[in-house]
Design an enzyme around this catalytic site. Structure first.
Site, PDB file in Angstrom:
ATOM      1  N   GLU A 209      -1.175  -8.590   5.171  1.00  0.00           N
ATOM      2  CA  GLU A 209      -1.143  -8.725   6.633  1.00  0.00           C
ATOM      3  C   GLU A 209      -2.544  -8.685   7.232  1.00  0.00           C
ATOM      4  OE1 GLU A 209      -0.726  -5.985   5.044  1.00  0.00           O
ATOM      5  OE2 GLU A 209      -1.221  -4.215   6.234  1.00  0.00           O
TER       6      GLU A 209
ATOM      7  N   HIS B 194      -3.543  -5.684   1.070  1.00  0.00           N
ATOM      8  CA  HIS B 194      -2.891  -5.877   2.366  1.00  0.00           C
ATOM      9  C   HIS B 194      -2.841  -7.351   2.762  1.00  0.00           C
ATOM     10  CE1 HIS B 194      -2.607  -1.668   3.815  1.00  0.00           C
ATOM     11  NE2 HIS B 194      -3.662  -1.469   3.045  1.00  0.00           N
TER      12      HIS B 194
ATOM     13  N   CYS C  86       0.839  -1.211   0.000  1.00  0.00           N
ATOM     14  CA  CYS C  86       0.000   0.000   0.000  1.00  0.00           C
ATOM     15  C   CYS C  86       0.872   1.259   0.000  1.00  0.00           C
ATOM     16  CB  CYS C  86      -0.975  -0.045   1.173  1.00  0.00           C
ATOM     17  SG  CYS C  86      -2.388   1.066   0.998  1.00  0.00           S
TER      18      CYS C  86
END
Lengths: 765, 228
Positions: free
Chosen positions: B203, B201, B84
């Protein structure tokens, strides 16, 4: 007198008049002299309606804020509540047992903070910056308790969606929240959006924040010891937002959008994020003795209230404040509402370390003075510009005894239009009030922080708190809202209904409530009629919260929400948190269970004296007509525990509460491409007008839910004789909603429902 | 140890550390002013709004001294992942070509998207087969990938496109493109296969209790390359 509420918002300039004659007389008599200009400005701001709750204070004693889980109640920057340890989360009755043991003293105990603020007038004048700085302020209220902010909720209220000006404000507010909250990395996980003609010239922006901290990190706004340094940390001070605590106590004028624009601060989320990091470091290292964020009335407000709470005083040198502009006058330094600033009390031996941390995070830092034994003294160069008894300044504003006239509220005769059921269904399900808010929350980062287990768009958000509880942690349920239609129809019962509705949002996720905070929005309190309606809304909210045993641990009052188009309806936003350690059912149907309607008296006919009513409903808002607000359940606490037990029961496949838009909207929202339903809604015994199809489908009385279950027998056992359970049909695998209501048939595909519910997205994108 | 670089305004640094630790890898946040630790054998440039994105997303962070150290580490073969805002920093600092700019809708978008795996022969995608469809969260206002036609042709010829936005069936369509990225590109490799960026993302799709785990495979591939 201890104020129940934390001092209000950051900029709410809702009381612009200068110190009035009575106050000036009182001040002069107490001081034995005329106040200096800086002192007069301090009194004007700190004694404003916005800071001192002078009109609303007498009403606020109605709230019960006690509970063994409450570590810090009303009066600080945010309330602090202990999370359950072990398996208490699902215990329905938390008044038993000695749960306090092992909490405050236990290093493994975790606290959550909860606070709420309004940023109403600034958001009308400048929707983008007004809403953004509202987020910033409530986040700093969280920081000053020693917490890390983990979630935000926004409750937004605008005029008719069809009006261009409403859309302009709506887009600006959402963008302001999005840009600020997303940048500081705090997820926006829940909230509400309502459109009502009463907000045409005065939108409401209410923002709530939840923070998390280990119990041993708790910081309060109570100054500890004379001799400690007062440290101002964060953005430099400029001339922005001068007199801010005082533009919030007057009606918005027609030219407010241009005339008051310079008074609205501009937010700087980058500095706020650095402040979050610096605060985290300060609290982790135990460097903070007490803290208060700078909001309304700026440095003067924060520093005087901090020392007043500790029964101490302060000696402040205004020349030491780091300033953005040259030649600022002492009064300007004292009262500017520049954003992203915190005031910390620091033991002298720790001050150098605090400066190092500020430097590391590239934030300005000034040691502006010291905590002293008594009196609040500010100097500027050699000049002593303020020298006041601090308690008189912070707590001495007399409350007003406002006449309240609630006689305008009566029971309207029933007079309802009769559109076809199909048209009514399409209109109510497709109304911007009940439609999908995905356009809004898609612009909010609702997943940063890795806690969001149930995102926005559901009855309540669920956040993973892996630190707390036993084993894998617990989930924190978080919901917030108000229904202005309801309180416009009946301020007292409507407000009761709001409290029950927010609690029901938690219950259908299986959660048990922990605590709530309120944001009480009202119109000009100097008019007995509007103040009467406001008073009744406050009583209704307090009474229901007490009935369902949810302590109201803090909040905010915003009055003078009037404009050229008239007063707003009383709007008591309630934000509630709860906990669960079970898996929560989704709202979307699974597709092969039995559908149960829980707690609907008209359908169950358990009480023929409670026919469905359409007062305050979206149906009446859309089609016109009159009706009284429906009677609320007599046993709201039982409702909530049954709904929570049902949500956690093994056979439960889906659960969704019934509220705004009635059963029609609930059922429509449960249907998706892969799962539909076939159901029949009928009143069992009532006949005549009270049981007609529209009333059954669009009555909004809260405390009800639709449950899809694989084990209806078990569900009936759980409800037992506490709450009615009526089997209304089955879920299907065809993605259609097929309803028979009092003999009339309705059929909509999931696709056509989705199209209806997309109205906001269609209009704005 | 995997170093997660925290700039002022980074806000996914804690999340990246939590996700890597959940996979049993050692990970630490590193404040940018402290410089890259010598023992960093992998680097994550996390999401957020470094320097408020007040100039141009990622532009300021790319000029911070630590970004030079990250480039030097990448030159030595240390795996680097930009997520990002980290992807924006990586384009700004020349770790990868192209640029990420304002979404076609001009609005921030936070939602879950489908991604098609384009190249399975990288450390990042070794756990997938080409054509697999993943679900990952996005949250960005400036995620539209832009690059010149010749550079895009080079990326494609060298098989350096990792992921493209697609529908649930794996079809790469305009409707499935959340931000208007050229060629629906969601993630690419740098000149070396151990340097990668993506807008989504991973994560946020790693901790099992959040109910989605496609990001685990990406982070594990990265961390194994770093430790191996």
């Amino acid at each position: 007198m201890e104020k129940r509420f934390a001092r209000g918002g950051q900029t709410s300039r809702e009381n612009r008049m200068a110190l009035d004659d009575a106050d000036r007389e009182l001040v002069t008599s107490e001081l034995g002299r005329e106040p200096t200009p800086a002192e007069a400005a301090l009194f004007e701001n700190l004694w404003s309606e916005h800071c001192a709750y002078r009109s609303s204070r007498p009403l606020l004693s109605a709230f019960d804020s006690g509970g063994e889980q409450v570590a810090i109640g009303p009066g600080d920057d945010a309330a602090v509540v202990a999370l359950p340890i072990g398996n208490e989360a699902s215990s329905a009755d938390r008044t038993d047992g000695d749960a306090k043991n092992g909490r405050g003293d236990d290093e493994s105990a975790w606290y959550v903070t909860l606070g709420i603020e309004s940023h109403n007038h600034p958001s009308f004048v400048d929707p983008y910056d007004g809403a953004a700085t509202g987020v910033g302020g409530i986040v700093r209220d969280t920081l000053s308790m020693g917490a890390y902010p983990i979630a935000l909720a926004d409750c937004l209220y605008f005029g008719d969606f069809e009006r261009e000006h409403s859309k302009y404000l709506f887009e600006g507010v959402v963008e302001g929240i999005s840009d600020y909250a997303n940048a500081i990395g705090v997820p926006t996980v829940t909230g509400s959006v309502a459109f009502h003609p009463g907000f045409e010239g005065n939108p409401l922006v209410n923002v709530a924040c939840v923070g998390l901290l280990p119990s041993d990190r708790l910081v309060t706004a109570v100054a500890q010891d004379a001799g400690n340094d007062l440290v101002l940390l964060g953005n430099s001070t400029g001339r922005d937002g001068l007199g801010g605590a005082s533009f919030a106590s007057e009606d918005l004028a027609e030219d407010a959008e241009t005339a008051d624009r310079p008074a609205v601060q501009v937010g700087d989320p980058y500095s706020e994020k650095l402040l979050i990091e610096a605060n985290e470091a300060l609290c982790e290292e135990g460097l903070v003795e007490s803290a208060r964020d700078l909001g309304a009335a700026g440095l003067g407000g924060a520093s005087s209230e901090l020392v007043a709470k500790g029964g101490l005083g302060a000696a402040i040198d205004l020349g030491r404040v780091h300033q953005r502009e040259p030649n600022m006058a002492p009064t300007e330094v004292l009262l500017a509402e520049s954003q992203e600033r915190m005031c910390y009390e620091v033991a002298p031996e720790n001050t150098d370390r605090v400066k190092e941390i500020a430097e590391r995070f590239e934030l300005g830092c000034s040691v502006i003075g010291r905590v002293v034994e008594d009196r609040y003294v500010c100097t500027h160069g050699s000049e002593r510009v303020v020298d006041l008894p601090v308690e008189f300044l912070a707590e001495g504003a007399p409350a007003y005894d406002r006449p309240a006239d609630a006689s305008a509220v009566g029971t309207p005769d029933r007079d309802l239009p009769s559109p076809s059921l199909e048209e009514a269904f399409a209109t109510v399900v497709g109304s911007p009030n009940t439609a999908s808010k995905e356009w809004v929350y898609r612009q909010y980062d609702h997943e940063v922080g890795l806690r969001t287990r149930v995102p926005p768009g559901d009855d309540a958000a669920l956040l993973a708190i892996r630190e707390a509880g036993s084993g894998s942690g617990i989930d924190l349920a978080f919901a917030a809202g108000a229904e202005p239609n309801w309180t416009a129809c009946d301020p007292y019962v409507g407000a009761q209904a709001i409290a029950l509705e927010v609690a029901t949002n938690l219950a259908v996720k299986g959660a048990t409530p922990l605590a709530a905070v309120d944001c009480l929005n009202g119109a000009n309190p100097e008019r007995p009629g509007t103040f009467g309606a406001f008073s009744n809304s406050v009583s209704g909210l307090a009474d229901m919260c007490e009935a369902i045993s949810v302590p109201v641990v803090g909040g905010n009052v915003s009055l003078y929400n009037d404009s050229a188009t008239g007063p707003i309806p009383p709007t008591p936003t309630l934000s509630m948190i709860g906990t669960t350690d079970d898996e929560a059912p989704p709202t979307q149907l699974h597709g092969d269970g039995t559908l149960l309607l829980v707690g609907d008296r008209a359908v169950a006919d358990e009480d023929g004296s409670s026919p469905p009513r359409l007062g305050g409903s979206e149906y009446v808002l859309e089609f016109g007509g009159r009706d009284s607000f429906p009677d609320l359940p007599a046993n709201p606490s039982d409702r909530l525990s049954v709904l929570s037990d049902l949500a956690r029961a093994e056979g439960t496949l889906a659960a969704h509460d019934v509220s705004h838009g009635g059963l029609a909207v609930t059922l429509a929202e449960m249907v998706g491409e892969d799962a539909g339903l076939s159901a029949s809604i009928d009143s069992a015994g009532n006949t005549g007008e009270a049981s007609d199809a529209a009333a059954l489908l669009f009555d909004e009385v809260p405390g009800r839910a639709v449950i899809e279950t694989a084990d209806p027998e078990r569900a009936r056992e759980i409800a037992a004789d506490r709450v009615s359970v009526t089997e209304i049909g089955t879920a299907t695998d065809d993605g259609r909603l097929a309803l028979s209501v009092h003999g009339e048939e309705l059929s909509f595909s999931a696709t056509s429902i989705a199209t209806l519910r997309d109205v906001i997205d269609d209009e704005l994108d | 140890m995997i170093a997660v670089c925290q700039f002022g305004g980074s806000n996914c640094d804690r999340d990246a550390v939590a996700a890597l630790r959940d996979l049993d890898f050692e990970a630490e946040r590193v404040w940018y002013a402290d410089g890259l630790p010598e023992n960093a054998d992998g680097v994550v440039l996390p999401g957020g709004f470094s320097y408020g994105d007040y100039l141009r997303a990622g532009a300021m962070a790319a000029r911070a001294p630590i970004s030079k150290e990250v480039r030097e580490a990448a030159d030595r073969g240390t795996p680097v992942l930009g997520i990002c805002n980290g992807a924006q920093i990586a384009t700004e600092s020349g770790l990868v070509p192209g640029a990420f700019t304002t979404n076609a809708s001009a609005r921030f978008r936070c939602e879950h998207v489908h991604l098609r795996v384009e190249n399975e022969d990288t450390p990042w995608t070794a756990g997938f087969d080409a054509g697999d469809v993943l679900t990952l969260p996005i949250a960005h206002g400036e995620g539209r990938f832009e690059i010149s036609e010749t550079e895009l042709a080079t990326l494609e010829a060298e098989n350096r496109v990792l992921f493209r936005y697609c529908d649930s069936e794996g079809e790469v369509t305009d409707d499935a493109n959340p931000n208007g990225s050229v060629g629906n590109v969601a993630g690419i490799l740098g000149e070396r296969e151990h340097t990668a960026v993506l807008m989504p993302h991973p994560e946020r799709a790693t901790l099992p209790d959040l109910g989605r785990t496609d990001g685990r495979t990406i982070l594990r591939g990265f961390a194994e390359a770093a430790s191996g």
